[in-house]
Write a protein that holds these residues in place. Structure first.
Motif, short mmCIF file in Angstrom:
data_model
loop_
_atom_site.label_atom_id
_atom_site.label_comp_id
_atom_site.label_asym_id
_atom_site.label_seq_id
_atom_site.Cartn_x
_atom_site.Cartn_y
_atom_site.Cartn_z
N LEU A 26 0.84 -1.21 0.00
CA LEU A 26 0.00 0.00 0.00
C LEU A 26 0.87 1.25 0.00
O LEU A 26 0.43 2.32 -0.44
CB LEU A 26 -0.92 0.02 1.22
CG LEU A 26 -2.10 -0.95 1.21
CD1 LEU A 26 -2.82 -0.91 2.55
CD2 LEU A 26 -3.05 -0.62 0.07
N LEU A 29 1.32 3.66 -3.10
CA LEU A 29 0.47 4.84 -3.26
C LEU A 29 1.14 6.06 -2.64
O LEU A 29 1.19 7.13 -3.24
CB LEU A 29 -0.91 4.60 -2.64
CG LEU A 29 -1.88 5.77 -2.64
CD1 LEU A 29 -2.27 6.15 -4.06
CD2 LEU A 29 -3.11 5.43 -1.83
N HIS A 30 1.66 5.88 -1.46
CA HIS A 30 2.35 6.97 -0.77
C HIS A 30 3.59 7.42 -1.55
O HIS A 30 3.84 8.62 -1.68
CB HIS A 30 2.73 6.53 0.64
CG HIS A 30 3.56 7.52 1.38
ND1 HIS A 30 3.04 8.67 1.94
CD2 HIS A 30 4.88 7.56 1.63
CE1 HIS A 30 4.00 9.36 2.50
NE2 HIS A 30 5.13 8.71 2.34
N TRP A 33 2.59 9.41 -4.63
CA TRP A 33 2.21 10.76 -4.20
C TRP A 33 3.46 11.57 -3.84
O TRP A 33 3.60 12.72 -4.27
CB TRP A 33 1.27 10.68 -2.99
CG TRP A 33 1.10 11.98 -2.28
CD1 TRP A 33 0.28 13.00 -2.64
CD2 TRP A 33 1.81 12.43 -1.13
NE1 TRP A 33 0.41 14.05 -1.76
CE2 TRP A 33 1.34 13.72 -0.81
CE3 TRP A 33 2.78 11.84 -0.31
CZ2 TRP A 33 1.82 14.45 0.27
CZ3 TRP A 33 3.25 12.56 0.77
CH2 TRP A 33 2.77 13.84 1.05
N VAL A 59 -3.92 9.39 1.53
CA VAL A 59 -2.50 9.02 1.51
C VAL A 59 -1.96 8.98 2.93
O VAL A 59 -1.19 8.09 3.29
CB VAL A 59 -1.68 9.97 0.61
CG1 VAL A 59 -0.19 9.76 0.81
CG2 VAL A 59 -2.05 9.76 -0.85
N VAL A 62 -3.23 5.83 4.53
CA VAL A 62 -2.46 4.71 3.99
C VAL A 62 -1.08 4.66 4.62
O VAL A 62 -0.56 3.59 4.93
CB VAL A 62 -2.37 4.79 2.45
CG1 VAL A 62 -1.28 3.89 1.90
CG2 VAL A 62 -3.71 4.43 1.82
#
Length: 156
Positions: A26, A29-30, A33, A59, A62
C-alpha cells in the motif's frame, strides 16, 4: 514464551508474509504521491499532479498502515537473524526501521495541514533534513522487492 511465539510464527509464516506484504505494498500509493506531488514540486516548482485534500488525507491514512507492515516485515528479518547473522537480513531490517524516523513527521504534517487548512508547516525543518526524510521513505523500496521475493518463495 518467546519460543512459543516463534514456533507459532514459523507455522504461520506464509500467511504472515502475505498479510505484511499486502500492507507494505500500500506504500506504493504513498511513494507515487511523494514523487509526483512533493519531490517533483521541489525540483521543478510545480507538482506533476495535484490531488485534493481528500486524496491527501487518504494518503496519510495509507501511510499509517505502514505501522503494522513495519512490525510484520521486521518479524520476517528478525526470524531470519535468529538462525544466524546474515548481512542482507540485518541491512534490510535497518532500512525498514529507518521508516520510523520519518513516519510520524511527514504524515502528521499532511493530516494537520489537511484538516486545519494551514498553508504553512507547523515546524520548520531545514530543506536538507526534508530531503533526508524523503530518501528514508524510498529506502523501503529494496525491502519491498525482497519481501515480494520471500512471498513467492513461500508460495511454492
Amino acid at each position: 514464551m518467546w519460543n512459543t511465539f516463534w514456533a507459532w510464527y514459523e507455522r504461520h509464516y506464509a500467511l504472515s508474509v502475505g498479510i505484511s506484504l499486502g500492507l507494505f505494498l500500500l506504500q506504493i500509493l504513498h511513494l507515487v504521491w511523494l514523487s509526483g506531488a512533493v519531490v517533483w514540486f521541489k525540483l521543478f516548482g510545480a507538482p506533476l499532479f495535484a490531488f485534493g485534500d481528500t486524496f491527501n488525507l487518504m494518503v496519510a491514512v495509507v501511510d499509517y498502515t505502514e505501522i503494522p507492515a513495519l512490525i510484520g516485515i521486521s518479524l520476517i528479518y528478525i526470524n531470519e537473524l535468529r538462525g544466524g547473522f546474515k548481512f542482507e537480513s540485518a541491512f534490510y531490517l535497518f532500512l525498514l526501521n529507518t521508516q520510523w524516523l520519518h513516519l510520524f513527521w511527514i504524515t502528521d504534517e499532511v493530516v494537520v495541514e489537511t484538516l486545519t487548512a494551514h498553508t504553512h508547516s507547523l515546524v520548520v525543518f531545514p530543506a536538507a533534513l526534508a530531503w533526508v526524510a524523503i530518501l528514508i521513505d524510498y529506502a523501503e523500496v529494496p525491502v519491498m522487492f525482497d519481501t515480494i521475493r520471500k512471498f513467492f518463495r513461500t508460495s511454492k
